[in-house]
Design an enzyme around this catalytic site. Structure first.
Site, mmCIF file in Angstrom:
data_model
loop_
_atom_site.group_PDB
_atom_site.id
_atom_site.type_symbol
_atom_site.label_atom_id
_atom_site.label_comp_id
_atom_site.label_asym_id
_atom_site.label_seq_id
_atom_site.Cartn_x
_atom_site.Cartn_y
_atom_site.Cartn_z
ATOM 1 N N ASN A 106 44.697 50.843 33.180
ATOM 2 C CA ASN A 106 45.725 50.060 34.046
ATOM 3 C C ASN A 106 47.045 49.817 33.335
ATOM 4 O O ASN A 106 47.131 49.343 32.092
ATOM 5 C CB ASN A 106 45.271 48.829 34.725
ATOM 6 C CG ASN A 106 46.093 48.371 35.790
ATOM 7 O OD1 ASN A 106 46.346 49.116 36.540
ATOM 8 N ND2 ASN A 106 45.846 47.112 36.068
ATOM 9 N N GLY A 128 17.975 22.171 42.702
ATOM 10 C CA GLY A 128 16.712 21.809 42.107
ATOM 11 C C GLY A 128 16.367 22.370 41.037
ATOM 12 O O GLY A 128 15.256 22.432 40.350
ATOM 13 N N LYS A 161 37.512 46.199 27.533
ATOM 14 C CA LYS A 161 36.286 46.102 28.693
ATOM 15 C C LYS A 161 35.780 47.485 28.379
ATOM 16 O O LYS A 161 34.632 47.687 28.478
ATOM 17 C CB LYS A 161 36.895 46.052 29.840
ATOM 18 C CG LYS A 161 37.529 44.661 30.454
ATOM 19 C CD LYS A 161 36.399 43.592 30.226
ATOM 20 C CE LYS A 161 36.692 42.266 30.777
ATOM 21 N NZ LYS A 161 35.750 41.271 30.824
ATOM 22 N N ASN A 175 30.382 36.436 30.485
ATOM 23 C CA ASN A 175 31.340 36.349 31.532
ATOM 24 C C ASN A 175 32.676 36.199 31.105
ATOM 25 O O ASN A 175 33.793 36.493 31.830
ATOM 26 C CB ASN A 175 30.986 35.488 32.612
ATOM 27 C CG ASN A 175 32.009 35.341 33.855
ATOM 28 O OD1 ASN A 175 32.422 36.203 34.524
ATOM 29 N ND2 ASN A 175 32.648 34.110 33.700
ATOM 30 N N ALA A 220 31.537 29.550 32.778
ATOM 31 C CA ALA A 220 30.726 29.154 34.111
ATOM 32 C C ALA A 220 31.380 28.102 34.851
ATOM 33 O O ALA A 220 31.108 27.626 35.806
ATOM 34 C CB ALA A 220 29.445 29.150 34.031
ATOM 35 N N TYR A 264 43.472 44.641 27.307
ATOM 36 C CA TYR A 264 42.317 44.296 28.252
ATOM 37 C C TYR A 264 41.359 45.733 28.509
ATOM 38 O O TYR A 264 39.949 45.430 28.455
ATOM 39 C CB TYR A 264 42.807 43.935 29.728
ATOM 40 C CG TYR A 264 41.890 43.348 30.762
ATOM 41 C CD1 TYR A 264 41.209 42.170 30.475
ATOM 42 C CD2 TYR A 264 41.577 44.156 31.799
ATOM 43 C CE1 TYR A 264 40.433 41.748 31.279
ATOM 44 C CE2 TYR A 264 40.616 43.510 32.734
ATOM 45 C CZ TYR A 264 40.022 42.553 32.521
ATOM 46 O OH TYR A 264 39.068 41.798 33.584
ATOM 47 N N ILE A 270 38.894 41.161 41.811
ATOM 48 C CA ILE A 270 38.130 39.926 42.826
ATOM 49 C C ILE A 270 38.984 38.901 42.613
ATOM 50 O O ILE A 270 39.634 38.632 41.841
ATOM 51 C CB ILE A 270 36.810 39.437 41.837
ATOM 52 C CG1 ILE A 270 36.029 40.921 41.421
ATOM 53 C CG2 ILE A 270 36.176 38.671 42.403
ATOM 54 C CD1 ILE A 270 35.362 41.546 42.558
HETATM 55 P P1 NAP Z 1 38.982 33.316 35.373
HETATM 56 O O1 NAP Z 1 38.729 32.579 36.952
HETATM 57 O O2 NAP Z 1 40.172 33.334 34.821
HETATM 58 O O3 NAP Z 1 37.648 32.611 34.543
HETATM 59 C C1 NAP Z 1 37.864 32.836 33.119
HETATM 60 C C2 NAP Z 1 36.634 32.160 32.673
HETATM 61 O O4 NAP Z 1 36.491 32.695 31.239
HETATM 62 C C3 NAP Z 1 36.874 30.783 32.563
HETATM 63 O O5 NAP Z 1 35.542 30.108 33.007
HETATM 64 C C4 NAP Z 1 37.123 30.434 31.208
HETATM 65 O O6 NAP Z 1 36.695 29.168 30.690
HETATM 66 C C5 NAP Z 1 36.526 31.490 30.418
HETATM 67 N N1 NAP Z 1 36.885 31.685 29.073
HETATM 68 C C6 NAP Z 1 38.329 32.266 28.605
HETATM 69 N N2 NAP Z 1 38.285 32.049 27.334
HETATM 70 C C7 NAP Z 1 37.089 31.372 26.930
HETATM 71 C C8 NAP Z 1 36.826 31.294 25.648
HETATM 72 N N3 NAP Z 1 37.511 31.395 24.491
HETATM 73 N N4 NAP Z 1 35.551 30.856 25.375
HETATM 74 C C9 NAP Z 1 34.760 30.543 26.505
HETATM 75 N N5 NAP Z 1 35.062 30.622 27.851
HETATM 76 C C10 NAP Z 1 36.323 31.278 27.789
HETATM 77 O O7 NAP Z 1 38.388 34.718 35.431
HETATM 78 P P2 NAP Z 1 37.164 35.772 36.506
HETATM 79 O O8 NAP Z 1 38.169 36.396 37.277
HETATM 80 O O9 NAP Z 1 36.356 34.555 36.889
HETATM 81 O O10 NAP Z 1 36.937 36.404 35.326
HETATM 82 C C11 NAP Z 1 35.436 36.333 34.784
HETATM 83 C C12 NAP Z 1 35.181 37.724 34.339
HETATM 84 O O11 NAP Z 1 35.151 38.927 35.078
HETATM 85 C C13 NAP Z 1 35.987 38.127 32.901
HETATM 86 O O12 NAP Z 1 35.225 38.649 32.090
HETATM 87 C C14 NAP Z 1 37.063 39.200 33.619
HETATM 88 O O13 NAP Z 1 37.762 39.835 32.690
HETATM 89 C C15 NAP Z 1 36.057 39.944 34.538
HETATM 90 N N6 NAP Z 1 36.789 40.603 35.518
HETATM 91 C C16 NAP Z 1 37.480 39.962 36.590
HETATM 92 C C17 NAP Z 1 38.026 40.609 37.386
HETATM 93 C C18 NAP Z 1 38.945 39.930 38.707
HETATM 94 O O14 NAP Z 1 39.453 40.853 39.534
HETATM 95 N N7 NAP Z 1 39.003 38.633 38.694
HETATM 96 C C19 NAP Z 1 37.941 41.917 37.581
HETATM 97 C C20 NAP Z 1 37.280 42.699 36.563
HETATM 98 C C21 NAP Z 1 36.814 42.007 35.404
HETATM 99 P P3 NAP Z 1 37.261 27.797 31.013
HETATM 100 O O15 NAP Z 1 37.395 27.758 32.861
HETATM 101 O O16 NAP Z 1 36.521 26.676 30.575
HETATM 102 O O17 NAP Z 1 38.789 28.036 30.742
#
Ligand code: NAP
Length: 253
Positions: free
Chosen positions: A155, A60, A165, A96, A14, A161, A194
């Site tokens: 993909n 809040g 998923k 997430n 988060a 990945y 995203i």
């Molecule tokens: P991001 O910006 O790379 O963030 C990934 C998050 O996962 C970060 O907060 C990271 O924590 C956390 N994380 C990674 N390894 C971890 C671990 N071992 N333990 C706890 N936390 C961990 O990615 P995002 O795009 O926001 O992605 C969030 C989710 O959406 C993921 O599951 C991703 O696969 C999915 N998703 C993303 C997209 C896209 O296009 N962006 C599309 C489909 C699905 P730290 O910040 O503390 O390192």
């Protein structure tokens, strides 16, 4: 009346990206939020999580920053216990946290296979397992896991990945059946592409190629995924379980 008034949530990953957006969206609807982050060398994720917590409090709500690696069962169990003790109860889990290690299968070495499965799929098992008994006892729960369109379509360069998923989607449907009569819903969100650090890491040509395939014609925003998560967490979604909600601009229908 705020839609999550009196509720509490634990959101993994988060401190940035989609997880941060979900944390702030939930807090804007009255939800106390535990923001999980991972302590990593070279990044001050604790400070990032603290910044998110400050914003939650300014809305809040109560906030808690909890460090845990979702691949480590003991640290996840400790995190769940700390959240439940601090808030008194836990209503919503958002799985997430996720990573990519993209390679074509030919070049995909075992450590990159293992790392992606460990975070994206085993992490979902760890976090859900750590809270499910609590939710069963309270006869209330919302479990929302962030899957991906890639788990639905595949993909290039993402066998690890995509498998993780697709696994999250199967996990979601199986668990939804197990706990449906205990007041717990279990759903997944399948985002398309995203605009976060994850997609910012893609080479320019790959981003452009993806963009050309999205009917809506642009990448999604973290807020689009957060709105979907809010809906699944809210009372309006009480009769929805085992569902995969696409947030993909029409990329996959
Ligand atoms: P991001 O910006 O790379 O963030 C990934 C998050 O996962 C970060 O907060 C990271 O924590 C956390 N994380 C990674 N390894 C971890 C671990 N071992 N333990 C706890 N936390 C961990 O990615 P995002 O795009 O926001 O992605 C969030 C989710 O959406 C993921 O599951 C991703 O696969 C999915 N998703 C993303 C997209 C896209 O296009 N962006 C599309 C489909 C699905 P730290 O910040 O503390 O390192």
């Amino acid at each position: 009346m705020p839609r999550l008034q009196g509720r509490t949530a634990l959101i993994t990953g988060a401190s940035r990206g989609i997880g941060e957006a979900i944390a702030l969206r939930f807090a804007a609807e009255g939800c106390d939020v535990a923001a999980n982050y991972l302590a990593e060398p070279g990044r001050d994720n604790a400070a990032e999580a603290a910044r998110v917590a400050q914003q939650i409090e300014s809305l809040g709500c109560r906030a808690l920053c909890v460090e845990a690696d979702v691949t480590d069962l003991a640290s996840v169990q400790q995190m769940a216990a700390q959240v439940i003790e601090t808030f008194g109860h836990l209503d919503i889990l958002v799985n997430n946290a996720g990573i990519t290690r993209d390679r074509t299968l030919k070049k995909l070495e075992k450590p990159d296979w293992d790392a992606v499965l460990a975070v994206n799929l085993t992490g979902v098992y760890h976090c859900t397992h750590a809270v499910i008994e609590h939710m069963r006892e309270h006869e209330y729960g919302r479990i929302i896991s962030i899957a991906s369109v890639v788990g639905q379509t595949g993909n290039l360069g993402q066998t690890n990945y995509a498998a993780s998923k697709a696994g999250v989607i199967g996990f979601t449907k199986a668990l939804a059946r197990e706990v449906a009569r205990r007041g717990i819903t279990v759903n997944a969100i399948a985002p398309g592409f995203i605009d976060t650090e994850m997609t910012q890491a893609m080479p320019d040509e790959a981003r452009a190629a993806v963009l050309a395939t999205i009917p809506i014609g642009r990448l999604g925003e973290p807020a689009h995924v957060a709105d979907a998560a809010l809906f699944l967490a809210s009372d309006e979604a009480a009769y929805i379980t085992g569902h995969v909600l696409n947030v993909n601009g029409g990329l996959y229908m």
